[in-house]
Design a protein around this motif. Structure first.
Motif, PDB file in Angstrom:
ATOM      1  N   PRO A   1      -1.721   5.948  -2.560  1.00  0.00           N
ATOM      2  CA  PRO A   1      -2.964   5.794  -1.798  1.00  0.00           C
ATOM      3  C   PRO A   1      -4.107   6.649  -2.330  1.00  0.00           C
ATOM      4  O   PRO A   1      -5.265   6.231  -2.303  1.00  0.00           O
ATOM      5  CB  PRO A   1      -2.555   6.243  -0.386  1.00  0.00           C
ATOM      6  CG  PRO A   1      -1.076   6.000  -0.339  1.00  0.00           C
ATOM      7  CD  PRO A   1      -0.584   6.289  -1.721  1.00  0.00           C
TER       8      PRO A   1
ATOM      9  N   TYR B   1       0.835  -1.205   0.000  1.00  0.00           N
ATOM     10  CA  TYR B   1       0.000   0.000   0.000  1.00  0.00           C
ATOM     11  C   TYR B   1       0.869   1.253   0.000  1.00  0.00           C
ATOM     12  O   TYR B   1       0.610   2.202  -0.756  1.00  0.00           O
ATOM     13  CB  TYR B   1      -0.916  -0.021   1.216  1.00  0.00           C
ATOM     14  CG  TYR B   1      -1.853   1.173   1.282  1.00  0.00           C
ATOM     15  CD1 TYR B   1      -3.025   1.204   0.539  1.00  0.00           C
ATOM     16  CD2 TYR B   1      -1.553   2.269   2.085  1.00  0.00           C
ATOM     17  CE1 TYR B   1      -3.888   2.292   0.591  1.00  0.00           C
ATOM     18  CE2 TYR B   1      -2.395   3.362   2.143  1.00  0.00           C
ATOM     19  CZ  TYR B   1      -3.563   3.372   1.393  1.00  0.00           C
ATOM     20  OH  TYR B   1      -4.399   4.451   1.440  1.00  0.00           O
TER      21      TYR B   1
ATOM     22  N   ALA C   1      -7.938   1.654   1.562  1.00  0.00           N
ATOM     23  CA  ALA C   1      -7.376   2.161   2.811  1.00  0.00           C
ATOM     24  C   ALA C   1      -8.038   1.503   4.013  1.00  0.00           C
ATOM     25  O   ALA C   1      -7.381   1.166   5.002  1.00  0.00           O
ATOM     26  CB  ALA C   1      -7.530   3.680   2.887  1.00  0.00           C
TER      27      ALA C   1
ATOM     28  N   ALA D   1      -6.253  -0.677   6.838  1.00  0.00           N
ATOM     29  CA  ALA D   1      -6.458  -0.295   8.234  1.00  0.00           C
ATOM     30  C   ALA D   1      -6.991  -1.470   9.045  1.00  0.00           C
ATOM     31  O   ALA D   1      -6.651  -1.640  10.220  1.00  0.00           O
ATOM     32  CB  ALA D   1      -7.414   0.885   8.320  1.00  0.00           C
TER      33      ALA D   1
ATOM     34  N   LEU E   1      -4.552   6.229   7.611  1.00  0.00           N
ATOM     35  CA  LEU E   1      -5.282   5.478   6.593  1.00  0.00           C
ATOM     36  C   LEU E   1      -6.749   5.899   6.517  1.00  0.00           C
ATOM     37  O   LEU E   1      -7.328   5.994   5.441  1.00  0.00           O
ATOM     38  CB  LEU E   1      -5.195   3.975   6.897  1.00  0.00           C
ATOM     39  CG  LEU E   1      -3.809   3.335   6.735  1.00  0.00           C
ATOM     40  CD1 LEU E   1      -3.799   1.945   7.357  1.00  0.00           C
ATOM     41  CD2 LEU E   1      -3.408   3.259   5.270  1.00  0.00           C
TER      42      LEU E   1
END
Length: 323
Positions: free
Chosen positions: A61, A56, A69, A73, A101
């Motif tokens: 992102p 990631y 995200a 997370a 995130l």
């Protein structure tokens, strides 16, 4: 595609079907409990989480979007819950990571948000600590029987015992048998040959014995350092008189190294060949005078080398016997 944890009955994607997933600690604790059933499962999940997080970070992102995200997370949150239990990890780093995130505020051990407000994401600080000298072992057993997540209870106790054992091994190098016993308990638990109930009972008994060991120097009328030397010097099946003589030998040796002239523990003695010989000679001289006559030559030399080796190792690491 097989999702990480799917083979264990952990359905991580299902957690993302609700908007308040990150406020539902119970769901994560249930999954953490499963991962903590075996060390290999916990470590395998950590590898997945590291890989997902790295991939990631290596991407963009802002292009991947919020759904990705939230998935990242999710893994970070579960990893944080697990690590906070087994490793007594600081959750501040996890909170910051997940906050980035999700683009929302993160709190560790914060109270629930007020109703109707925009709630923050809360990570509970886990992990328990005990005073070995004051543990109510019967209550521990009762609490475990009533616990919903038994593997988490075991992990909490393991984390405490591992830290305590490490401290006690630094204080006394002769306590290796405790480390071996602890590892054997973990091996049986991880192999599946010991149930969670049996493993917890073994750990409770180990905690009780560890507590007694921590106080043994008081019962023996010795300091912790004197007790360590005594443990290194003693032999199996000693008589009462031999035991007392070896205790006095340990006390005399520590006094010679610490207090008696000529001083042998000079600054950086462990870096100089001649200085090391002087320390070893002092050890041999005291033990030759103080150990019982029942110590034959091979046993006597074994004790001299063993004690000197421990002293040298401590000094080299800067722990004690430095000067």
């Amino acid at each position: 595609m097989l999702q990480p944890g799917e083979g264990l009955g952990i359905d991580l994607p299902a957690l993302l079907t609700t908007d308040d997933v990150f406020k539902n600690l119970g769901a994560f604790e249930a999954h953490a409990d499963k991962l903590l059933e075996k060390d290999e499962w916990r470590k395998g999940f950590a590898v997945y989480e590291n890989t997902i997080g790295s991939l990631y970070d290596a991407c963009k992102p802002e292009i991947l979007g919020q759904p990705v995200a939230r998935t990242v997370a999710l893994f970070a949150y579960l990893r944080g819950v697990v690590d906070s239990i087994i490793e007594q990890a600081d959750l501040g780093r996890v909170a910051a990571r997940v906050g980035e995130l999700l683009d929302q505020s993160i709190a560790v051990e914060a109270p629930p948000a007020a109703a109707g407000a925009n709630p923050d994401f809360h990570i509970r600080q886990s992990g328990k600590t005990w005073n070995l000298a004051a543990i109510d072992f019967d209550k521990m057993r009762q609490d475990f029987k009533a616990a919903t997540y038994k593997n988490i209870e075991i992990a909490d106790l393991r984390a405490f015992l591992a830290a305590k054992l490490e401290q006690m091994l630094r204080e006394n190098a002769a306590r290796k048998a405790f480390a071996e016993r602890y590892q054997a308990i973990l091996d049986r638990y991880n192999s599946g040959s010991s149930t969670s109930d049996n493993a917890y009972e073994e750990l409770v008994k180990f905690a009780k014995d560890l507590g007694e060991e921590a106080e043994r120097h008081l019962r023996e009328g010795m300091t912790s350092e004197e007790l360590e030397l005594f443990d290194l010097l003693k032999k199996p099946a000693m008589t009462k008189d031999e035991t007392q003589t070896v205790k006095l030998a340990a006390k005399s040796l520590l006094h010679r190294l610490r207090d008696e002239p000529p001083k042998v523990l000079v600054q950086d003695w462990f870096k100089d060949g001649q200085s090391k010989l002087r320390v070893r000679s002092a050890v041999e001289t005291v033990l030759n005078e103080k150990l019982p006559d029942t110590y034959d030559k091979p046993l006597f030399m074994e004790k001299v080398e063993g004690v000197f080796g421990v002293i040298l190792d401590y000094a080299t690491q800067g722990l004690r016997y430095t000067a």
